[in-house]
Write a protein that holds these residues in place. Structure first.
Motif, PDB file in Angstrom:
ATOM      1  N   ASN A  90      31.697  27.786  32.659  1.00 25.41           N
ATOM      2  CA  ASN A  90      32.409  28.981  33.084  1.00 25.41           C
ATOM      3  C   ASN A  90      31.892  29.525  34.401  1.00 25.41           C
ATOM      4  N   ARG A  91      30.640  29.192  34.745  1.00 27.33           N
ATOM      5  CA  ARG A  91      30.054  29.710  35.978  1.00 27.33           C
ATOM      6  C   ARG A  91      30.281  28.765  37.153  1.00 27.33           C
ATOM      7  N   ARG A  92      30.958  27.644  36.939  1.00 26.49           N
ATOM      8  CA  ARG A  92      31.138  26.695  38.040  1.00 26.49           C
ATOM      9  C   ARG A  92      32.017  27.334  39.109  1.00 26.49           C
ATOM     10  N   GLY A  93      31.662  27.081  40.366  1.00 28.45           N
ATOM     11  CA  GLY A  93      32.474  27.587  41.465  1.00 28.45           C
ATOM     12  C   GLY A  93      32.431  29.090  41.631  1.00 28.45           C
ATOM     13  N   THR A  94      31.464  29.744  41.035  1.00 26.97           N
ATOM     14  CA  THR A  94      31.400  31.208  41.176  1.00 26.97           C
ATOM     15  C   THR A  94      30.101  31.627  41.827  1.00 26.97           C
ATOM     16  N   TRP A  95      29.643  30.826  42.785  1.00 26.83           N
ATOM     17  CA  TRP A  95      28.399  31.156  43.477  1.00 26.83           C
ATOM     18  C   TRP A  95      28.569  32.473  44.216  1.00 26.83           C
ATOM     19  N   ARG A  96      27.432  33.043  44.586  1.00 23.18           N
ATOM     20  CA  ARG A  96      27.431  34.339  45.243  1.00 23.18           C
ATOM     21  C   ARG A  96      28.057  34.239  46.623  1.00 23.18           C
ATOM     22  N   TYR A 105      36.429  35.496  50.263  1.00 22.56           N
ATOM     23  CA  TYR A 105      35.557  36.321  49.424  1.00 22.56           C
ATOM     24  C   TYR A 105      36.344  36.972  48.300  1.00 22.56           C
ATOM     25  N   LEU A 106      37.497  37.513  48.615  1.00 17.71           N
ATOM     26  CA  LEU A 106      38.325  38.146  47.587  1.00 17.71           C
ATOM     27  C   LEU A 106      38.791  37.111  46.563  1.00 17.71           C
ATOM     28  N   ALA A 107      39.232  35.935  47.049  1.00 19.68           N
ATOM     29  CA  ALA A 107      39.695  34.881  46.129  1.00 19.68           C
ATOM     30  C   ALA A 107      38.561  34.458  45.193  1.00 19.68           C
ATOM     31  N   LEU A 108      37.353  34.338  45.752  1.00 17.63           N
ATOM     32  CA  LEU A 108      36.211  33.943  44.936  1.00 17.63           C
ATOM     33  C   LEU A 108      35.835  35.043  43.954  1.00 17.63           C
ATOM     34  N   SER A 109      35.917  36.288  44.388  1.00 18.91           N
ATOM     35  CA  SER A 109      35.606  37.415  43.504  1.00 18.91           C
ATOM     36  C   SER A 109      36.586  37.470  42.346  1.00 18.91           C
ATOM     37  N   ILE A 110      37.840  37.124  42.621  1.00 17.06           N
ATOM     38  CA  ILE A 110      38.837  37.091  41.546  1.00 17.06           C
ATOM     39  C   ILE A 110      38.465  36.002  40.548  1.00 17.06           C
ATOM     40  N   ARG A 111      38.059  34.837  41.047  1.00 18.29           N
ATOM     41  CA  ARG A 111      37.659  33.751  40.136  1.00 18.29           C
ATOM     42  C   ARG A 111      36.478  34.174  39.291  1.00 18.29           C
ATOM     43  N   ARG A 112      35.550  34.914  39.865  1.00 18.99           N
ATOM     44  CA  ARG A 112      34.369  35.371  39.108  1.00 18.99           C
ATOM     45  C   ARG A 112      34.774  36.344  38.005  1.00 18.99           C
ATOM     46  N   ARG A 113      35.723  37.241  38.318  1.00 18.48           N
ATOM     47  CA  ARG A 113      36.169  38.189  37.288  1.00 18.48           C
ATOM     48  C   ARG A 113      36.934  37.461  36.195  1.00 18.48           C
ATOM     49  N   GLU A 114      37.738  36.469  36.571  1.00 23.42           N
ATOM     50  CA  GLU A 114      38.475  35.701  35.562  1.00 23.42           C
ATOM     51  C   GLU A 114      37.493  34.925  34.681  1.00 23.42           C
ATOM     52  N   VAL A 120      34.024  37.126  28.090  1.00 18.69           N
ATOM     53  CA  VAL A 120      34.276  38.249  27.188  1.00 18.69           C
ATOM     54  C   VAL A 120      34.993  37.762  25.934  1.00 18.69           C
ATOM     55  N   ALA A 121      35.963  36.870  26.119  1.00 17.28           N
ATOM     56  CA  ALA A 121      36.694  36.326  24.971  1.00 17.28           C
ATOM     57  C   ALA A 121      35.748  35.582  24.036  1.00 17.28           C
ATOM     58  N   LEU A 122      34.846  34.798  24.628  1.00 16.62           N
ATOM     59  CA  LEU A 122      33.892  34.056  23.807  1.00 16.62           C
ATOM     60  C   LEU A 122      32.944  35.002  23.087  1.00 16.62           C
ATOM     61  N   ALA A 123      32.479  36.029  23.792  1.00 15.97           N
ATOM     62  CA  ALA A 123      31.560  36.995  23.186  1.00 15.97           C
ATOM     63  C   ALA A 123      32.250  37.729  22.038  1.00 15.97           C
ATOM     64  N   SER A 124      33.537  38.008  22.217  1.00 14.86           N
ATOM     65  CA  SER A 124      34.289  38.675  21.158  1.00 14.86           C
ATOM     66  C   SER A 124      34.358  37.777  19.919  1.00 14.86           C
ATOM     67  N   ALA A 125      34.641  36.503  20.142  1.00 20.31           N
ATOM     68  CA  ALA A 125      34.688  35.550  19.020  1.00 20.31           C
ATOM     69  C   ALA A 125      33.329  35.457  18.350  1.00 20.31           C
ATOM     70  N   ALA A 126      32.272  35.419  19.158  1.00 21.15           N
ATOM     71  CA  ALA A 126      30.920  35.351  18.599  1.00 21.15           C
ATOM     72  C   ALA A 126      30.612  36.599  17.790  1.00 21.15           C
ATOM     73  N   GLY A 127      31.050  37.754  18.295  1.00 26.36           N
ATOM     74  CA  GLY A 127      30.817  39.003  17.567  1.00 26.36           C
ATOM     75  C   GLY A 127      31.480  38.992  16.201  1.00 26.36           C
ATOM     76  N   GLU A 179      38.776  45.982  37.693  1.00 28.58           N
ATOM     77  CA  GLU A 179      38.309  45.413  38.964  1.00 28.58           C
ATOM     78  C   GLU A 179      39.216  44.276  39.397  1.00 28.58           C
ATOM     79  N   LEU A 180      39.652  43.468  38.439  1.00 28.54           N
ATOM     80  CA  LEU A 180      40.522  42.334  38.750  1.00 28.54           C
ATOM     81  C   LEU A 180      41.845  42.812  39.340  1.00 28.54           C
ATOM     82  N   THR A 181      42.380  43.874  38.780  1.00 28.14           N
ATOM     83  CA  THR A 181      43.636  44.436  39.305  1.00 28.14           C
ATOM     84  C   THR A 181      43.452  44.884  40.753  1.00 28.14           C
ATOM     85  N   ARG A 182      42.346  45.601  41.020  1.00 28.45           N
ATOM     86  CA  ARG A 182      42.113  46.094  42.386  1.00 28.45           C
ATOM     87  C   ARG A 182      41.861  44.933  43.347  1.00 28.45           C
ATOM     88  N   LEU A 183      41.162  43.909  42.864  1.00 31.43           N
ATOM     89  CA  LEU A 183      40.897  42.746  43.706  1.00 31.43           C
ATOM     90  C   LEU A 183      42.192  42.049  44.093  1.00 31.43           C
TER      91      LEU A 183
END
Lengths: 197, 179
Positions: A90-96, A105-114, A120-127, A179-183
């Protein structure tokens, strides 16, 4: 007055603004140190949670032997490995991003939020899994499958962590979606007249 | 946490320190004006300035000269400004910019000149979001090619936005008639 002269005067006005630029090297070093500590804490937290969960699970399932015990242990290891594999994938391609163009930068920031929302979905399932596991332990104790009074610690820890994961997913998910909406709005503004293909 | 290639935690050598100090000296005033466009509150603006400086500090080792130093610095600054804006959700700060920039003013300075400067900053801040960085960079003296290099858009696109923005700026800067 022609346009060039007018613009030249505006530019001169702009550049004579008091910039109030005050940067402290000591403050920079302090922030840099703080960021490094925070990153280390996050990684330590992730590893710590994994160790805690695996350890507790193995302790709960300890009395089981034979095929059942091996199946449970194998499932726990497989589940943990899958979680970590997803986290790394999930962290691939989301370098700083730092020196990229604003559009990149904006395109990459969107990928990071996605990517964060997938987490979040995985954490919800784990919860939910943790809450179900805690409920299952309570049920097994009441039906005498497990000795009464056993695994109280596991029930408390799993239920607390499960509730904590779910609460975090709600709050963090809400903030990340905003944040994703604003990005996306910002990226659309930068790409004005050049719609995404 | 993933980092960019070549990124490091802090400058390694005296040369790095000197290069960083040189960049801050050369571009500091322009970066201060850029920060004022993204953040009107003086305390938050100071925070943004530190963020911009820290980002430059970390990114310098990764700078390979594929763009000019100026475009590299402004890319980082605008990226930090955008991050700051969407993180702090400043959709409608009612305090006008310019009011806060008077703290360092010489009381003897020409009042009319100061009013015009503040009016210009407020007018740029009222432009559509897509035009603000273009106008800010043009006012700092960057060419259309450099502006496009900062933003990641074509020089032609820059020229179109600049034309529209200038027209709108002229309207915003015209003296308001008494009702």
């Amino acid at each position: 007055m022609n346009a060039a002269t007018e613009w030249s005067e505006l530019s001169e006005q702009w550049q004579t603004q008091p910039a109030d630029w005050r940067v402290s090297l000591g403050e920079l070093r302090r922030r840099d140190r703080g960021d490094r500590v925070r990153r280390a804490v996050v990684i330590a937290g992730e590893v710590g949670v994994t160790v805690l969960m695996v350890g507790l699970t193995l302790r709960v399932m300890g009395p089981m032997s034979g095929l059942t015990g091996a199946t449970v242990m194998g499932s726990v290891i497989a589940y943990t490995a899958a979680i970590w594999a997803f986290a790394l994938w999930n962290r691939r391609g989301t370098w700083r991003p730092l020196g990229e163009t604003v559009e990149a930068y904006l395109a990459l920031s969107i990928r990071r939020r996605e990517s964060a929302l997938r987490g979040v979905a995985l954490a919800s399932a784990a919860g939910w899994c943790l809450l179900l596991a805690a409920a299952g332990l309570v049920l097994f104790r009441r039906t005498n499958v497990l000795p009464a009074g056993s695994h109280r610690l596991a029930i408390v820890v799993w239920a607390t962590m499960g509730a904590g994961f779910l609460a975090w997913t709600i709050l963090y998910g809400r903030r990340t979606r905003a944040e994703l909406t604003r990005l996306r709005q910002s990226l659309a503004a930068v790409r004005e007249d050049h719609p995404v293909a | 946490m993933a980092r960019a290639r070549g990124e490091r935690d802090h400058p390694d050598s005296m040369a790095d320190h000197e290069q960083f100090a040189s960049i801050l000296n050369r571009y500091g005033p322009a970066l201060g004006r850029l920060a004022a466009l993204y953040e009107w509150d003086p305390t938050e603006r100071q925070d943004l300035q530190q963020e911009i400086a820290l980002a430059i500090w970390r990114a310098l080792p990764a700078f390979r000269g594929d763009s000019s130093e100026r475009t590299f610095v402004f890319r980082i600054a605008h990226n930090r400004g955008l991050s700051h804006r969407w993180r702090h959700r400043h959709a409608g700060n009612t305090q006008p910019p310019g009011e806060n920039l008077r703290t360092a003013e010489d009381p003897a300075a020409d009042l009319l000149r100061r009013e015009r400067r503040d009016q210009l900053l407020r007018a740029v801040a009222r432009l559509p979001e897509a035009w603000q960085p273009v106008v800010q960079l043009a006012l700092e003296g960057l060419s259309n090619l450099e502006i496009g290099d900062v933003l990641g858009i074509s020089p032609g696109n820059v020229a179109v936005r600049l034309t529209r923005a200038r027209r709108r700026l002229r309207e915003l800067l015209e003296p308001q008639e008494d009702p």
